[in-house]
Write a protein that holds these residues in place. Sequence first.
Motif, PDB file in Angstrom:
ATOM      1  N   SER A  20       7.848  -4.819  -8.005  1.00  0.00           N
ATOM      2  CA  SER A  20       8.209  -6.294  -8.002  1.00  0.00           C
ATOM      3  C   SER A  20       7.699  -6.792  -6.079  1.00  0.00           C
ATOM      4  CB  SER A  20       9.656  -6.744  -7.414  1.00  0.00           C
ATOM      5  OG  SER A  20      10.525  -5.580  -6.586  1.00  0.00           O
ATOM      6  N   LEU A  21       7.325  -5.133  -5.438  1.00  0.00           N
ATOM      7  CA  LEU A  21       7.022  -5.360  -3.712  1.00  0.00           C
ATOM      8  C   LEU A  21       5.603  -5.332  -3.585  1.00  0.00           C
ATOM      9  CD1 LEU A  21       7.486  -4.940  -0.336  1.00  0.00           C
ATOM     10  CD2 LEU A  21       7.131  -2.004  -1.479  1.00  0.00           C
ATOM     11  N   TYR A  22       4.710  -4.492  -4.697  1.00  0.00           N
ATOM     12  CA  TYR A  22       3.466  -5.201  -5.247  1.00  0.00           C
ATOM     13  C   TYR A  22       2.665  -6.901  -4.979  1.00  0.00           C
ATOM     14  CZ  TYR A  22      -1.760  -4.590  -7.755  1.00  0.00           C
ATOM     15  OH  TYR A  22      -2.773  -4.569  -8.224  1.00  0.00           O
ATOM     16  N   ASP A  23       3.431  -7.627  -6.243  1.00  0.00           N
ATOM     17  CA  ASP A  23       3.251  -8.567  -6.334  1.00  0.00           C
ATOM     18  C   ASP A  23       4.173  -9.740  -5.745  1.00  0.00           C
ATOM     19  OD1 ASP A  23       2.650  -8.752  -9.431  1.00  0.00           O
ATOM     20  OD2 ASP A  23       4.185  -8.914 -10.202  1.00  0.00           O
ATOM     21  N   HIS A  24       4.885  -9.024  -4.515  1.00  0.00           N
ATOM     22  CA  HIS A  24       4.841  -9.832  -3.827  1.00  0.00           C
ATOM     23  C   HIS A  24       4.644  -9.797  -2.384  1.00  0.00           C
ATOM     24  CE1 HIS A  24       8.064 -11.445  -0.508  1.00  0.00           C
ATOM     25  NE2 HIS A  24       7.240 -11.358   0.868  1.00  0.00           N
ATOM     26  N   GLU A  25       3.300  -8.408  -1.962  1.00  0.00           N
ATOM     27  CA  GLU A  25       2.368  -8.610  -1.038  1.00  0.00           C
ATOM     28  C   GLU A  25       1.123  -9.347  -1.752  1.00  0.00           C
ATOM     29  OE1 GLU A  25       0.695  -7.005   1.911  1.00  0.00           O
ATOM     30  OE2 GLU A  25       2.630  -6.491   1.367  1.00  0.00           O
ATOM     31  N   TYR A  26       1.007  -9.598  -2.524  1.00  0.00           N
ATOM     32  CA  TYR A  26      -0.251 -10.291  -3.068  1.00  0.00           C
ATOM     33  C   TYR A  26      -0.098 -11.440  -4.176  1.00  0.00           C
ATOM     34  CZ  TYR A  26      -1.853  -5.287  -2.280  1.00  0.00           C
ATOM     35  OH  TYR A  26      -2.456  -4.576  -1.759  1.00  0.00           O
ATOM     36  N   ALA A 191      12.978  -8.106  -4.134  1.00  0.00           N
ATOM     37  CA  ALA A 191      14.037  -8.154  -5.748  1.00  0.00           C
ATOM     38  C   ALA A 191      15.442  -7.066  -4.209  1.00  0.00           C
ATOM     39  CB  ALA A 191      13.746  -6.732  -6.261  1.00  0.00           C
ATOM     40  N   THR A 192      15.557  -6.271  -3.711  1.00  0.00           N
ATOM     41  CA  THR A 192      16.483  -6.088  -3.029  1.00  0.00           C
ATOM     42  C   THR A 192      17.017  -6.869  -1.799  1.00  0.00           C
ATOM     43  OG1 THR A 192      15.807  -4.705  -1.642  1.00  0.00           O
ATOM     44  CG2 THR A 192      16.028  -3.877  -3.087  1.00  0.00           C
ATOM     45  N   GLY A 193      16.337  -7.755  -1.344  1.00  0.00           N
ATOM     46  CA  GLY A 193      16.801  -8.642  -0.012  1.00  0.00           C
ATOM     47  C   GLY A 193      16.556  -7.500   1.224  1.00  0.00           C
ATOM     48  N   GLU A 194      16.174  -7.097   1.183  1.00  0.00           N
ATOM     49  CA  GLU A 194      16.918  -5.433   2.058  1.00  0.00           C
ATOM     50  C   GLU A 194      15.142  -5.792   3.370  1.00  0.00           C
ATOM     51  OE1 GLU A 194      15.623  -0.962   2.837  1.00  0.00           O
ATOM     52  OE2 GLU A 194      15.286  -1.501   1.448  1.00  0.00           O
ATOM     53  N   ARG A 195      15.904  -6.460   4.177  1.00  0.00           N
ATOM     54  CA  ARG A 195      14.587  -6.619   5.807  1.00  0.00           C
ATOM     55  C   ARG A 195      14.123  -5.552   5.663  1.00  0.00           C
ATOM     56  NH1 ARG A 195      16.424 -11.084   8.286  1.00  0.00           N
ATOM     57  NH2 ARG A 195      18.750 -12.040   7.275  1.00  0.00           N
ATOM     58  N   LEU A 196      12.740  -6.313   5.816  1.00  0.00           N
ATOM     59  CA  LEU A 196      11.475  -4.629   6.093  1.00  0.00           C
ATOM     60  C   LEU A 196      10.194  -5.635   7.205  1.00  0.00           C
ATOM     61  CD1 LEU A 196      10.104  -4.098   2.321  1.00  0.00           C
ATOM     62  CD2 LEU A 196      11.759  -2.234   3.916  1.00  0.00           C
ATOM     63  N   VAL A 197       9.694  -3.945   7.331  1.00  0.00           N
ATOM     64  CA  VAL A 197       8.753  -4.493   8.656  1.00  0.00           C
ATOM     65  C   VAL A 197       7.798  -3.688   8.065  1.00  0.00           C
ATOM     66  CG1 VAL A 197       7.381  -4.210  10.893  1.00  0.00           C
ATOM     67  CG2 VAL A 197       9.429  -5.428  10.546  1.00  0.00           C
ATOM     68  N   TYR A 198       6.281  -4.639   7.978  1.00  0.00           N
ATOM     69  CA  TYR A 198       5.417  -3.772   7.410  1.00  0.00           C
ATOM     70  C   TYR A 198       3.966  -4.197   8.139  1.00  0.00           C
ATOM     71  CZ  TYR A 198       0.619  -3.929   5.333  1.00  0.00           C
ATOM     72  OH  TYR A 198      -0.798  -4.275   4.733  1.00  0.00           O
ATOM     73  N   THR A 199       3.309  -2.908   8.055  1.00  0.00           N
ATOM     74  CA  THR A 199       2.121  -3.251   9.243  1.00  0.00           C
ATOM     75  C   THR A 199       1.077  -1.708   7.977  1.00  0.00           C
ATOM     76  OG1 THR A 199       2.845  -0.723  10.134  1.00  0.00           O
ATOM     77  CG2 THR A 199       3.577  -2.397  11.175  1.00  0.00           C
ATOM     78  N   ASN A 200      -0.369  -1.770   8.649  1.00  0.00           N
ATOM     79  CA  ASN A 200      -1.114  -1.263   7.946  1.00  0.00           C
ATOM     80  C   ASN A 200      -2.001  -0.329   9.391  1.00  0.00           C
ATOM     81  OD1 ASN A 200      -3.326  -2.682   8.728  1.00  0.00           O
ATOM     82  ND2 ASN A 200      -2.574  -4.266   6.534  1.00  0.00           N
TER      83      ASN A 200
END
Length: 217
Positions: A20-26, A191-200
């Motif tokens: 689900s996170l993968y699909d959200h990412e792309y 899916a979970t609604g958890e607040r996240l911060v993405y970096t790479n």
Amino acid sequence: MNPRDLLLRAGTTEHYEDPSLYDHEYRRRRRDVRHYRELCQREVRKDPHRRPARILELGCGTGRLLVPLVRDGHEVLGVDRSWPMLQRCQDRLARLPPSRKGRAHLVQADFRALPLGPDPAGAGPFPVVLCPFNAFMHLYEREDVERFLAGVRAQLAPGGLFAFDVLLPDIDWLGRDPERRYARTRFKHPATGERLVYTNSVAYDPVHQVAFIRLYY
């Protein structure tokens, strides 16, 4: 196992543990999907007897390309080594009309050693073989590439089409400081609604010609 091999294993598995996170990412990346759909339609038009096209997709993942191809009326055999990604793909196929979802078959396998033979899924030869969305770049050694291409050749029909994509080398991107993080983005897990911060971050190994891309959530 040496540290490099551990990193390569992580790069081949960890990104695919949360579909689900993968699909959200792309979710906004659609240009390549349109390209492959148009490519398959052109192949069908070349031969009026080839309707619909029989397609082998290597690295089908959650079905971001496979599902649209099935909607287009093609018969698609999707191969992926990640069971969570295939489950997500199966869930998406289940929402299609019966006349469409029956055109798809999924196989869990490493595409360096395709376990395909005569079976109900209608294995090869295929007039079209696809390896989209940089999946080819998980082949880190020359031996991996040769095994993969030998498998493609065994499954590809005479005169058939094999199409794949890879990243073009970008010196500025490969030369980034590996200690820095980029592309900081705040979002909620789909899916979970958890607040996240993405970096790479990117660390390039010029000897082995491998870019180690780390994604942080």
